[in-house]
Each structure stands twice: as structure tokens, then as C-alpha cells.
Enzyme design. Structure first.
Site, PDB file in Angstrom:
ATOM      1  N   HIS A   1       2.713  14.457  -0.466  1.00  0.00           N
ATOM      2  CA  HIS A   1       3.095  14.265   0.942  1.00  0.00           C
ATOM      3  C   HIS A   1       4.570  14.630   1.135  1.00  0.00           C
ATOM      4  O   HIS A   1       4.938  15.317   2.082  1.00  0.00           O
ATOM      5  CB  HIS A   1       2.919  12.801   1.356  1.00  0.00           C
ATOM      6  CG  HIS A   1       1.494  12.350   1.471  1.00  0.00           C
ATOM      7  ND1 HIS A   1       0.558  12.991   2.232  1.00  0.00           N
ATOM      8  CD2 HIS A   1       0.854  11.272   0.943  1.00  0.00           C
ATOM      9  CE1 HIS A   1      -0.610  12.333   2.164  1.00  0.00           C
ATOM     10  NE2 HIS A   1      -0.452  11.285   1.382  1.00  0.00           N
TER      11      HIS A   1
ATOM     12  N   GLU B   1      -3.479  14.966   2.563  1.00  0.00           N
ATOM     13  CA  GLU B   1      -3.918  14.121   1.453  1.00  0.00           C
ATOM     14  C   GLU B   1      -4.261  14.934   0.207  1.00  0.00           C
ATOM     15  O   GLU B   1      -4.309  14.392  -0.893  1.00  0.00           O
ATOM     16  CB  GLU B   1      -5.133  13.289   1.880  1.00  0.00           C
ATOM     17  CG  GLU B   1      -4.875  12.332   3.035  1.00  0.00           C
ATOM     18  CD  GLU B   1      -3.736  11.358   2.772  1.00  0.00           C
ATOM     19  OE1 GLU B   1      -3.483  11.050   1.595  1.00  0.00           O
ATOM     20  OE2 GLU B   1      -3.089  10.923   3.741  1.00  0.00           O
TER      21      GLU B   1
ATOM     22  N   TYR C   1      -9.250  11.527   3.774  1.00  0.00           N
ATOM     23  CA  TYR C   1      -9.369  11.409   2.312  1.00  0.00           C
ATOM     24  C   TYR C   1     -10.667  12.039   1.818  1.00  0.00           C
ATOM     25  O   TYR C   1     -10.720  12.618   0.745  1.00  0.00           O
ATOM     26  CB  TYR C   1      -9.301   9.937   1.880  1.00  0.00           C
ATOM     27  CG  TYR C   1      -8.030   9.251   2.319  1.00  0.00           C
ATOM     28  CD1 TYR C   1      -6.809   9.563   1.717  1.00  0.00           C
ATOM     29  CD2 TYR C   1      -8.043   8.309   3.341  1.00  0.00           C
ATOM     30  CE1 TYR C   1      -5.648   8.938   2.132  1.00  0.00           C
ATOM     31  CE2 TYR C   1      -6.884   7.691   3.751  1.00  0.00           C
ATOM     32  CZ  TYR C   1      -5.681   7.999   3.151  1.00  0.00           C
ATOM     33  OH  TYR C   1      -4.533   7.389   3.549  1.00  0.00           O
TER      34      TYR C   1
ATOM     35  N   HIS D   1      -6.417   0.543   5.777  1.00  0.00           N
ATOM     36  CA  HIS D   1      -6.412   1.540   6.852  1.00  0.00           C
ATOM     37  C   HIS D   1      -7.043   1.039   8.151  1.00  0.00           C
ATOM     38  O   HIS D   1      -6.833   1.641   9.193  1.00  0.00           O
ATOM     39  CB  HIS D   1      -7.114   2.813   6.366  1.00  0.00           C
ATOM     40  CG  HIS D   1      -6.463   3.399   5.142  1.00  0.00           C
ATOM     41  ND1 HIS D   1      -6.504   2.787   3.909  1.00  0.00           N
ATOM     42  CD2 HIS D   1      -5.720   4.515   4.961  1.00  0.00           C
ATOM     43  CE1 HIS D   1      -5.840   3.498   3.027  1.00  0.00           C
ATOM     44  NE2 HIS D   1      -5.348   4.556   3.629  1.00  0.00           N
TER      45      HIS D   1
ATOM     46  N   HIS E   1       0.264  11.838  -6.022  1.00  0.00           N
ATOM     47  CA  HIS E   1      -0.325  11.965  -4.677  1.00  0.00           C
ATOM     48  C   HIS E   1       0.771  11.821  -3.604  1.00  0.00           C
ATOM     49  O   HIS E   1       0.880  12.652  -2.702  1.00  0.00           O
ATOM     50  CB  HIS E   1      -1.401  10.887  -4.493  1.00  0.00           C
ATOM     51  CG  HIS E   1      -1.949  10.781  -3.105  1.00  0.00           C
ATOM     52  ND1 HIS E   1      -3.092  11.439  -2.691  1.00  0.00           N
ATOM     53  CD2 HIS E   1      -1.500  10.099  -2.009  1.00  0.00           C
ATOM     54  CE1 HIS E   1      -3.317  11.162  -1.410  1.00  0.00           C
ATOM     55  NE2 HIS E   1      -2.370  10.347  -0.964  1.00  0.00           N
ATOM     56  N   GLU E   2       1.558  10.783  -3.721  1.00  0.00           N
ATOM     57  CA  GLU E   2       2.589  10.531  -2.698  1.00  0.00           C
ATOM     58  C   GLU E   2       3.616  11.666  -2.652  1.00  0.00           C
ATOM     59  O   GLU E   2       4.056  12.079  -1.583  1.00  0.00           O
ATOM     60  CB  GLU E   2       3.290   9.188  -2.932  1.00  0.00           C
ATOM     61  CG  GLU E   2       2.372   7.969  -2.800  1.00  0.00           C
ATOM     62  CD  GLU E   2       1.611   7.913  -1.490  1.00  0.00           C
ATOM     63  OE1 GLU E   2       2.104   8.438  -0.479  1.00  0.00           O
ATOM     64  OE2 GLU E   2       0.490   7.362  -1.487  1.00  0.00           O
TER      65      GLU E   2
ATOM     66  N   HIS F   1       0.850  -1.197   0.000  1.00  0.00           N
ATOM     67  CA  HIS F   1       0.000   0.000   0.000  1.00  0.00           C
ATOM     68  C   HIS F   1       0.889   1.253   0.000  1.00  0.00           C
ATOM     69  O   HIS F   1       1.782   1.398   0.835  1.00  0.00           O
ATOM     70  CB  HIS F   1      -0.936   0.005   1.207  1.00  0.00           C
ATOM     71  CG  HIS F   1      -1.961   1.090   1.109  1.00  0.00           C
ATOM     72  ND1 HIS F   1      -3.171   0.913   0.482  1.00  0.00           N
ATOM     73  CD2 HIS F   1      -1.919   2.388   1.479  1.00  0.00           C
ATOM     74  CE1 HIS F   1      -3.843   2.054   0.491  1.00  0.00           C
ATOM     75  NE2 HIS F   1      -3.093   2.971   1.102  1.00  0.00           N
ATOM     76  N   ALA F   2       0.634   2.134  -0.951  1.00  0.00           N
ATOM     77  CA  ALA F   2       1.543   3.272  -1.179  1.00  0.00           C
ATOM     78  C   ALA F   2       1.644   4.181   0.045  1.00  0.00           C
ATOM     79  O   ALA F   2       0.657   4.442   0.710  1.00  0.00           O
ATOM     80  CB  ALA F   2       1.046   4.079  -2.373  1.00  0.00           C
TER      81      ALA F   2
HETATM   82  O1  X8Z Z   1      -4.170   5.383   1.060  1.00  0.00           O
HETATM   83  C1  X8Z Z   1      -4.142   6.197   0.151  1.00  0.00           C
HETATM   84  C2  X8Z Z   1      -2.812   6.687  -0.392  1.00  0.00           C
HETATM   85  C3  X8Z Z   1      -1.759   6.726   0.650  1.00  0.00           C
HETATM   86  S1  X8Z Z   1      -1.994   7.997   1.783  1.00  0.00           S
HETATM   87  C4  X8Z Z   1      -2.366   5.781  -1.497  1.00  0.00           C
HETATM   88  N1  X8Z Z   1      -5.296   6.606  -0.416  1.00  0.00           N
HETATM   89  C5  X8Z Z   1      -6.595   6.111   0.025  1.00  0.00           C
HETATM   90  C6  X8Z Z   1      -6.754   4.643  -0.312  1.00  0.00           C
HETATM   91  O2  X8Z Z   1      -5.998   4.116  -1.115  1.00  0.00           O
HETATM   92  O3  X8Z Z   1      -7.670   4.021   0.235  1.00  0.00           O
HETATM   93  C7  X8Z Z   1      -5.439   7.587  -1.494  1.00  0.00           C
HETATM   94  C8  X8Z Z   1      -6.888   7.622  -1.830  1.00  0.00           C
HETATM   95  C9  X8Z Z   1      -7.605   6.948  -0.711  1.00  0.00           C
HETATM   96 ZN    ZN Z   2      -1.932   9.909   0.972  1.00  0.00          ZN
END
Ligand code: X8Z
Ligand code: ZN
Length: 609
Positions: free
Chosen positions: A383, A407, A518, A508, A379-380, A349-350
Site C-alpha cells: 500500500h 490490496e 480482498y 471491516h 502487504h502493508e 488492525h494493520a
Molecule cells: O485488512 C487487511 C489488511 C489491511 S488492508 C491487514 N486484510 C484483510 C483482513 O485482515 O481481514 C488483509 C487480508 C484480508
Molecule cells: Zn491491505
């Protein structure tokens, strides 16, 4: 902590918070009279210094754990997490001594942020602290190493399954991946319930009624005001979602048959091109309003030109540099994880990391050659640029104005990835901007940004319920699916029971990263974009604006980022946009052309579920 730094490196404070070493066992510093031996300012200075040190150590541990999941790194990460919890509990106890004093606002704020400096406070009991740390480490490890295996030697990792959910179009095949991945979460169910007990106990000791109340206290307003604020924003954007849902359901009915996708009920959750039905951009080919008009097929350019993960990342960096921001340090390129290692388990997960107080920036991703992943890279880096911008703030202020700001940075930048921009940097061949090309592009954006909104809202609504006790373990899964249906209008295609733990199949939840950030970002990014476009002197429709190359816009954006968490977010927002309120009018303006199209398409349909 590892959680913190892990994903949370996105929120740099976490890295620190998750980080400080020093003597964690010392007694509160009290003088002969029982009063503090340090002034509040001295105490905050010490907390910052300790946080900086501890942050380095915990950041390094968490990086190794996230990029090398083994039994050994679990031990190291749990120990680091325990160490941070002990430090944090101790410091918060010491900070109580300043509670009744007149303090300057910045000192008061630092003490408040110190208290909020963990996403899961541990109880003040060594055994429970250890138990909490181990559960957290284990759940994230289970998620990172999770697989679905048809046979012993035919397994798919989480990121492979995600990719397969994007590509497959066979109802049963999609369902197999969808069900298969959710088995990973079943063993987390009991652990999660225990995690909630322990973290709630920790939150109680800090004076919060439960962990949800603590999370909601992180927005410079009362928890009740914050709930009302998110409810207000959801009400503003819901009509957009409802139109999109109606149209997508009709198209899926054409593809899979109306027996599989009934036109008066929720959509089967495995048909939206995404493991969690949270972003639907993979369905674009089924939904392209005017087939073949306008070239927005970045996927094919990435493949034809065979972009490497590093080249994709350079392209994102170049955007930030065009705004006048600095190039990323050499260490970023040397130390980041761009691809999935073949020889070990990692958390794919990024995430973006601001290690060593923002001096050591990295991303950790398993990059695929897709437009979706290219946008995740932008996106990254948002951050990372934020982390770099506020690195001269004291550690307690090294985080976003609030989580949603963090975010929103990179996502704001992705709004500038217009056809004109993509053509200019060679990611598509031509930029067309006739009416039909505009609607096509709006559809592509809406499948990402509008589709996400209810999911962004509900994940924490579920957790707020769990933390407050309104949702008990006996109804974890039922309440999850009730919310998924209520907000997203989706439903599982097969029976789910309380033997399952479907929330745990979303990163998460086991990683305990709050999610409302988000949702807020999806509103804020349009507000930021409106401001940046004004500053760049742009006068047309918001959806067609790209601030690529605008140093003026970049200066304003960077100044906002430099402030970090040093003041209430309302002040930061006001300096940036002239308003103190988050508000969804910009997202509504942005999608005005598409809404016209969707209303026409839906005119004869009966929408809702
Ligand atoms: O978790 C993230 C990023 C890392 S902060 C990739 N996002 C959420 C997800 O993937 O559930 C970005 C959009 C929503
Ligand atoms: Zn993010």
C-alpha cells in the site's frame, strides 16, 4: 472519514477524500444566469486543491484517533468526519452542474470519483451528518478498545485473542476466546442498523438506490456487471476451496474427534486457527503433508534471531528496493506505529497510511514475531509503495486502479517469498525444492490464500444484502451464518441468536471498509505474479518463481502503480498484463501440484457439507 484514513489509508484517495478543508459551507458557485461560474476543469482543479488541504488535516486527526483512542479523540475524529462529509456533499452538489456537458474523459472521471469519494455518504442534514459521524467513530473505537475479560483484572485485547486463536489447540479454550471476542460487537448492533439507515439516505441523495449499489459502482462497470464478475471468479476458484475444505475437515476430525467435527457437515468455526476462520495458516503443523521436509519455519528464525518489528519491516522494504523502488523516507521509521503501546488503546488492525498526499508514509500495526505478521508487513508496504508511486497524480486520482489492485500489490510480493528467497535473506536455513518440499510449501500458501477466498466473497455479499434491505436487522446474524455456511462450510459451535451481532466482530464491518477488494486481490495477485515472472525472464512453474531483485519486473509494476486511478482499471490491467479481464487461471495454475495431492487425499472421502 476516520474510517477512511484509518484502514483506508490503504486507499490513499480516502485520505484525501477524507480530507479536504477549505470553506465547506459555501454555496454552489453559480453565475448570474444560474450556470456555473467555473468551467468543469476549473472546478476539478479547485476540488483537488481543497482535497489536498483537507486531506492533511483529516489524515492527522485520524492518525491520532487510531493510535490514541480516548473520549477526546472521538470528538476530534467525529468533527473531522462531519467536516469532510459536509465538504463532500457540497462538492458533489456543485459537480451536478456539469452533468449534461461534453467533458474530456479525464474530467468526467474526476467528477465521478469525487462522487464516489466516501465509503458512507452523509445525508444533507447537519444533525444526521453529526449522528453518522459519531456512530462511525464510536463503532471503530469499540472495536479497537474491545476486550474479553474473564475477571476484572484478567482481560485479553483483540490482538491477544487473535494470537491465542492461532496457538491454542483445546476445543473449549478456543471456543471461550471465540465467544468472548464476539461480545464486543453486541453493543454495536443497534448502532449499525442506524448507520445503515443514515448512509443509505446519503447514498440515495447522491442518486444510488442504496450504499451497496454505490460501492459496486466503483469498478468502471455497472453494479450488475460487477456482481456477475465476482460471481464468475468465485465459480472459477470454488473447486480449489472445496478440496482444501475436505482435507482440512478430515484432519481436524482426527485431532478433535469426529463427534466434534462431523465428516459430512460444516466445520466448527472456532477450530481453524483464526478468529474469523478466514486464513488457516496457523493449522500448518496439523496439515504438513511431508513432516520435516523443506525448511519453511520462518517463525522459528524470527524468534531465534530475535528480529525486532523494525527489522522485520526492513526486510520487507529491502524486497521493494530490490525491484528498483525507493527506500522509505526517514519519517516512515520515525512516525509509524510498529508495536502495541502499553499505555493506551489503539486500533491494532494493520493499516498503511499515505498522509500529506503520499509524502508522509506510515504503517500502523501491533507486530508480533511471526511469519504471518511478516507477510502482513509486506502487504502493508505494498500500500505504501502504491501511495508513494501515485503521489504526483491529482488527489482525486490518488488511489488504486480499484480497491483490489491496492490490496494486491503487497500480496503479489509475498508470492515471491519462495524458499529460495527466504534462504537468500536468512529467514530460513536451507531451500529445498524436491517434490515433497513443494507440496509442503503449497499447503502453507493454500491455507492462507485459498482458505481466504469464500470469506473474501461473502462479507460484502452480506453487506450488499443489508444495504439493499434484503437483509433486515431481525435477521442480521442468521443471514451472516447462512452465508458463512454456504460459502465457507463452517458453522458456530454454540447457538448464535439475534441478540448477537457477529459480523460486527470483524474489523471491516464497524469500520465500514469494503471487503470485495480482498477477494479480487486474491485473484489479481496471481495474475500480476505471472506477468512479473514473464518479464523477469522466469520460465519454470509459477509457484516456484520469485522476482526478488528483478528491476525489469519492478519497473513494470511501478509504472502500473504510478497510474493510480487516473484511468479505468481495465486499461491499467491491460498495460500491465495484456488482458482487460480479471481471471483466476493463474491461481489455478499456481496450485496445480497441491490440487493433485488434495485429490489423492480426498479420493476415499465424501466431501461437501
Ligand atoms: O485488512 C487487511 C489488511 C489491511 S488492508 C491487514 N486484510 C484483510 C483482513 O485482515 O481481514 C488483509 C487480508 C484480508
Ligand atoms: Zn491491505
Amino acid at each position: 472519514m476516520k474510517h477512511f484514513v484509518k484502514l483506508f489509508a490503504s486507499v490513499t484517495l480516502a485520505v484525501f477524500l477524507a480530507a479536504c478543508s477549505q470553506d465547506v459551507s459555501q454555496e454552489p458557485a453559480t453565475g448570474a444566469e444560474g450556470g456555473p461560474t467555473e468551467t468543469a476543469d476549473e472546478f476539478v482543479a479547485r476540488a483537488n486543491a481543497e482535497l489536498k488541504e483537507l486531506g492533511r488535516e483529516i489524515g492527522a486527526t485520524n492518525w491520532v484517533r487510531a493510535t490514541y483512542i480516548t473520549e477526546d479523540t472521538a470528538i476530534l475524529a467525529s468533527a473531522a468526519s462531519e467536516k469532510y462529509s459536509a465538504w463532500h456533499g457540497e462538492m458533489v452538489a456543485q459537480a451536478l452542474q456539469y452533468e449534461g456537458q461534453e467533458l474530456d474523459p479525464s474530467t468526467r472521471r474526476a467528477l465521478e470519483l469525487l462522487k464516489l469519494g466516501t465509503s458512507a455518504p452523509a445525508p444533507n442534514d447537519a444533525a444526521k451528518r453529526k449522528e453518522l459521524a459519531e456512530i462511525r467513530t464510536d463503532m471503530t473505537g469499540k472495536y479497537g478498545a474491545g476486550k474479553y475479560c474473564r475477571t476484572d483484572d484478567d482481560c485479553m485485547s483483540g490482538s491477544e485473542l487473535e494470537q491465542a486463536m492461532r496457538d491454542a489447540r483445546d476445543y473449549d479454550e478456543l471456543l471461550e476466546y471465540w465467544v468472548g471476542w464476539r461480545e464486543v460487537a453486541v453493543p454495536m448492533r443497534e448502532q449499525y442498523a442506524r448507520f445503515v439507515e443514515l448512509a443509505n439516505e446519503g447514498a440515495n441523495e447522491l442518486g444510488y438506490s442504496d450504499l451497496g449499489e454505490m460501492w459496486k459502482s466503483n469498478y468502471d462497470m455497472s453494479p450488475a456487471e460487477f456482481e456477475a464478475e465476482s460471481a464468475k471468479l468465485w465459480k472459477q476458484v470454488k473447486p480449489l476451496y472445496d478440496e482444501l475444505h475436505c482435507h482440512v475437515r478430515a484432519k481436524l476430525g482426527d485431532v478433535y474427534g469426529e463427534d466434534k467435527v462431523p465428516q459430512d457437515g460444516p466445520i466448527p468455526a472456532h477450530l481453524l486457527g483464526n478468529m474469523w476462520a478466514q486464513q488457516w495458516s496457523a493449522l500448518y503443523d496439523l496439515l504438513e503433508p511431508y513432516p520435516g521436509i523443506g525448511d519453511i519455519d520462518v517463525d522459528s528464525t524470527l524468534k531465534t534471531k530475535n528480529f525486532s518489528p523494525q527489522e522485520m519491516t526492513r526486510s520487507a522494504e529491502n524486497f521493494y528496493v530490490s525491484l528498483g523502488m525507493p527506500r522509505l523516507p526517514d519519517t516512515f521509521w520515525e512516525r509509524s506505529q510498529f508495536t502495541k503501546p502499553q499505555d493506551r488503546e489503539v486500533v491494532c488492525h494493520a493499516s498503511a497510511w499515505g498522509l500529506d498526499g503520499g509524502n508522509d508514509l506510515r504503517i500502523k500495526m501491533c507486530i508480533n514475531q511471526t511469519y504471518d505478521d511478516l507477510r502482513v508487513i509486506y502487504h502493508e508496504l505494498g500500500h505504501n509503495y502504491y501511495q508513494g508511486a501515485y503521489k504526483d497524480q491529482p488527489p482525486l486520482f490518488q488511489s488504486g486502479a480499484h480497491g483490489g489492485f491496492h490490496e494486491a500489490i503487497g500480496d503479489t510480493v509475498t508470492l515471491s517469498m519462495t524458499p529460495g528467497y527466504l534462504a537468500e535473506v536468512g529467514l530460513v536455513n536451507t531451500a529445498e525444492d524436491d517434490e515433497r518440499a513443494i507440496i509442503n510449501r503449497q499447503m502453507q500458501m493454500a491455507l492462507d490464500k485459498i482458505a481466504f477466498l469464500p470469506f473474501g466473497k461473502l462479507v460484502d455479499e452480506w453487506r450488499w444484502g443489508v444495504y439493499s434491505g434484503a437483509i433486515t436487522p431481525e435477521s442480521y446474524n442468521q443471514s451472516w451464518w447462512d452465508m458463512r455456511q454456504k460459502y465457507q462450510g463452517i458453522t458456530p459451535a454454540v447457538e448464535r441468536t439475534e441478540a448477537h451481532f457477529d459480523p460486527g466482530a470483524k474489523y471491516h464491518v464497524p469500520a465500514n471498509v469494503s471487503y470485495t477488494r480482498y477477494f479480487l486481490a486474491h485473484v489479481l495477485m496471481f495474475q500480476f505474479q505471472r506477468t512479473l515472472c514473464d518479464i523477469a525472464g522466469y520460465e519454470g512453474d509459477l509457484h516456484a518463481c520469485s522476482v526478488f531483485g528483478s528491476k525489469d519486473a519492478g519497473d513494470k509494476f511501478y509504472a502500473m502503480m504510478e497510474a493510480g486511478a487516473s484511468q479505468p482499471w481495465q486499461d491499467t490491467l491491460e498495460v500491465m498484463t495484456g488482458t482487460r479481464e480479471m481471471d483466476a487461471t493463474a491461481i489455478i495454475d499456481y496450485f496445480a501440484p497441491l490440487m493433485g495431492y488434495l485429490k489423492e487425499q480426498n479420493a476415499e472421502r465424501s466431501c461437501g457439507w
